[in-house]
Design a protein around this motif. Structure first.
Motif, PDB file in Angstrom:
ATOM      1  N   MET A   1       0.849  -1.202   0.000  1.00  0.00           N
ATOM      2  CA  MET A   1       0.000   0.000   0.000  1.00  0.00           C
ATOM      3  C   MET A   1       0.879   1.244   0.000  1.00  0.00           C
ATOM      4  SD  MET A   1      -2.954   1.033   2.756  1.00  0.00           S
ATOM      5  CE  MET A   1      -4.007   2.449   2.479  1.00  0.00           C
ATOM      6  N   LYS A   2       0.523   2.202  -0.841  1.00  0.00           N
ATOM      7  CA  LYS A   2       1.293   3.443  -0.903  1.00  0.00           C
ATOM      8  C   LYS A   2       0.895   4.343   0.258  1.00  0.00           C
ATOM      9  CE  LYS A   2       3.492   4.256  -4.140  1.00  0.00           C
ATOM     10  NZ  LYS A   2       4.896   3.886  -4.442  1.00  0.00           N
ATOM     11  N   THR A   3       1.894   4.882   0.954  1.00  0.00           N
ATOM     12  CA  THR A   3       1.675   5.861   2.031  1.00  0.00           C
ATOM     13  C   THR A   3       2.756   6.926   1.910  1.00  0.00           C
ATOM     14  OG1 THR A   3       2.959   4.421   3.514  1.00  0.00           O
ATOM     15  CG2 THR A   3       0.549   4.331   3.701  1.00  0.00           C
ATOM     16  N   SER A   4       2.359   8.171   2.139  1.00  0.00           N
ATOM     17  CA  SER A   4       3.276   9.292   1.916  1.00  0.00           C
ATOM     18  C   SER A   4       3.724   9.951   3.210  1.00  0.00           C
ATOM     19  CB  SER A   4       2.627  10.358   1.030  1.00  0.00           C
ATOM     20  OG  SER A   4       2.639   9.967  -0.319  1.00  0.00           O
ATOM     21  N   LEU A   5       4.981  10.373   3.198  1.00  0.00           N
ATOM     22  CA  LEU A   5       5.548  11.251   4.220  1.00  0.00           C
ATOM     23  C   LEU A   5       5.618  12.646   3.611  1.00  0.00           C
ATOM     24  CD1 LEU A   5       7.244  11.999   6.798  1.00  0.00           C
ATOM     25  CD2 LEU A   5       9.262  11.269   5.488  1.00  0.00           C
ATOM     26  N   VAL A   6       4.875  13.588   4.203  1.00  0.00           N
ATOM     27  CA  VAL A   6       4.848  14.968   3.705  1.00  0.00           C
ATOM     28  C   VAL A   6       5.640  15.824   4.696  1.00  0.00           C
ATOM     29  CG1 VAL A   6       3.390  16.933   3.129  1.00  0.00           C
ATOM     30  CG2 VAL A   6       2.620  14.606   2.597  1.00  0.00           C
ATOM     31  N   GLU A  43      11.484   3.309   7.685  1.00  0.00           N
ATOM     32  CA  GLU A  43      11.529   2.109   8.516  1.00  0.00           C
ATOM     33  C   GLU A  43      10.120   1.679   8.931  1.00  0.00           C
ATOM     34  OE1 GLU A  43      14.521   0.894  12.017  1.00  0.00           O
ATOM     35  OE2 GLU A  43      13.077   2.431  12.638  1.00  0.00           O
ATOM     36  N   ALA A  44       9.241   2.663   9.180  1.00  0.00           N
ATOM     37  CA  ALA A  44       7.866   2.361   9.599  1.00  0.00           C
ATOM     38  C   ALA A  44       6.995   1.873   8.456  1.00  0.00           C
ATOM     39  CB  ALA A  44       7.237   3.597  10.230  1.00  0.00           C
ATOM     40  N   GLY A  45       7.424   2.108   7.192  1.00  0.00           N
ATOM     41  CA  GLY A  45       6.659   1.618   6.050  1.00  0.00           C
ATOM     42  C   GLY A  45       6.217   2.671   5.060  1.00  0.00           C
ATOM     43  N   PHE A  46       6.476   3.946   5.332  1.00  0.00           N
ATOM     44  CA  PHE A  46       6.130   4.991   4.355  1.00  0.00           C
ATOM     45  C   PHE A  46       7.042   4.855   3.135  1.00  0.00           C
ATOM     46  CE2 PHE A  46       4.472   6.602   8.335  1.00  0.00           C
ATOM     47  CZ  PHE A  46       3.226   7.077   7.964  1.00  0.00           C
ATOM     48  N   ILE A 115      -0.853  13.902  -3.723  1.00  0.00           N
ATOM     49  CA  ILE A 115      -1.290  12.978  -2.669  1.00  0.00           C
ATOM     50  C   ILE A 115      -2.556  12.263  -3.110  1.00  0.00           C
ATOM     51  CG2 ILE A 115      -2.008  12.750  -0.271  1.00  0.00           C
ATOM     52  CD1 ILE A 115      -0.494  15.376   0.303  1.00  0.00           C
ATOM     53  N   ARG A 116      -2.466  10.955  -3.210  1.00  0.00           N
ATOM     54  CA  ARG A 116      -3.625  10.118  -3.545  1.00  0.00           C
ATOM     55  C   ARG A 116      -3.792   8.989  -2.525  1.00  0.00           C
ATOM     56  NH1 ARG A 116      -4.325  13.850  -6.080  1.00  0.00           N
ATOM     57  NH2 ARG A 116      -4.628  14.155  -8.329  1.00  0.00           N
ATOM     58  N   GLU A 117      -3.045   9.045  -1.453  1.00  0.00           N
ATOM     59  CA  GLU A 117      -2.960   7.942  -0.510  1.00  0.00           C
ATOM     60  C   GLU A 117      -2.916   8.471   0.921  1.00  0.00           C
ATOM     61  OE1 GLU A 117       0.308   9.907  -1.756  1.00  0.00           O
ATOM     62  OE2 GLU A 117      -0.238   8.214  -3.066  1.00  0.00           O
ATOM     63  N   PRO A 118      -3.062   7.619   1.917  1.00  0.00           N
ATOM     64  CA  PRO A 118      -2.903   8.073   3.295  1.00  0.00           C
ATOM     65  C   PRO A 118      -1.530   8.710   3.479  1.00  0.00           C
ATOM     66  CG  PRO A 118      -3.790   5.836   3.244  1.00  0.00           C
ATOM     67  CD  PRO A 118      -3.372   6.170   1.841  1.00  0.00           C
TER      68      PRO A 118
END
Length: 301
Positions: A1-6, A43-46, A115-118
């Protein structure tokens, strides 16, 4: 799953005591606080990073930070993107004489087309610790997929060298009910105070570490339009559109629910030049304790 760090880094040119605080090295290898946040997020998965900067600092930012991070991220399979905050990107006329940025809410809106993801939102110059990134990633990618925030303990977020601004949080059944931006919170022998009013040092506080589902951007965009219609005319040169205030307004209108994810991690930041020696000592202890490797990203690639 795609997740973003902003990462909100448009203020990277702001100075503190003769240096750019976001670029101040915190370890012997020249890493800055932002490096540690990126490490902990990956490391957390972003797996996608969006830097929000100003167009006029793009070349310098890429040279000092961006190119190096892109090299690391390619090895980790993490995307890197740039969004540009512009004082003129507003739903109305730019007030004559306005030079102050519009705040964190407008900063995030600068990245809305990417941004299209959490996504998680953080400040460029705050060290948050690992737990907040892990817990927010878990919440964003869970079956419920809730909006959330990392809830820090006030005593873990104070500076020895002056006052700080924190969002004091009121919580019921793990959910945020109210948030009050409180300025000039200082340590005292008894605990903490803000302009003479005592504050419980165990109060939960926001450190601008938010986790949002992508639909929040629609609410944020509408909030910015409302802000520009209602608040800018009253204070055209200094009013700011801030995420904690916008979230607070939505809470009052029952327009959002935000789960608070407690963390006992200690915040480090360099609000004042005098903070630098202690921050460097703290990172040295983290490395000595095995929390990080000396070559920061070696454990990820």
């Amino acid at each position: 799953m795609k997740t973003s760090l902003v990462i909100m880094a448009a203020g990277i040119g702001s100075r503190f005591g003769g240096g750019i605080k976001q670029l101040e090295p915190v370890d012997t290898n020249g890493h800055i606080i932002m490096d540690y946040s990126i490490h902990d997020a990956v490391e957390a998965g972003f797996n996608k990073i969006i830097f929000i900067i100003r167009k006029d600092i793009e070349a310098d930012f890429r040279e000092v930070i961006g190119n190096r991070i892109e090299t690391v991220c390619r090895k980790c399979g993490v995307e890197v993107h740039y969004a540009f905050q512009d004082i003129r990107d507003i739903p109305g006329e730019l007030p004559e004489g306005r030079t102050k940025p519009w705040g964190t809410g407008q900063a995030v809106l600068a990245a809305k087309d990417l941004i299209r993801e959490p996504f998680i939102v953080i400040n460029a110059d705050d060290y948050y610790g690992k737990e907040g990134f892990r817990r927010i990633h878990e919440a964003l990618t869970s079956e419920n997929g809730e909006h959330c925030m990392a809830g820090f303990v006030l005593k873990n977020t104070l500076s020895d060298n002056g006052g700080v601004t924190r969002g004091i949080c009121h919580i019921k059944d793990h959910y945020l009910t109210r948030i009050k931006e409180t300025k000039n919170i200082r340590k005292t022998p008894e605990g903490a105070e803000a302009d003479g009013t005592a504050i419980d040092i165990d109060s939960p506080v926001s450190m601008n570490m938010w986790g949002f589902q992508p639909e929040y951007l629609q609410q944020l965009e509408q909030g910015f339009r409302d802000f520009f219609r209602k608040e800018v005319p009253e204070n055209p040169l200094k009013s700011e559109f801030l995420i904690p205030i916008h979230v607070g307004n939505l809470l009052e209108a029952d327009g959002i629910t935000v789960k608070v994810l407690p963390t006992d991690d200690t915040w480090y930041g360099m609000t004042y030049k005098e903070d630098v020696p202690e921050v460097r000592k703290s990172f040295a202890k983290l490395i000595q304790g095995g929390i990080y490797t000396e070559e920061l990203f070696d454990d990820l690639v």
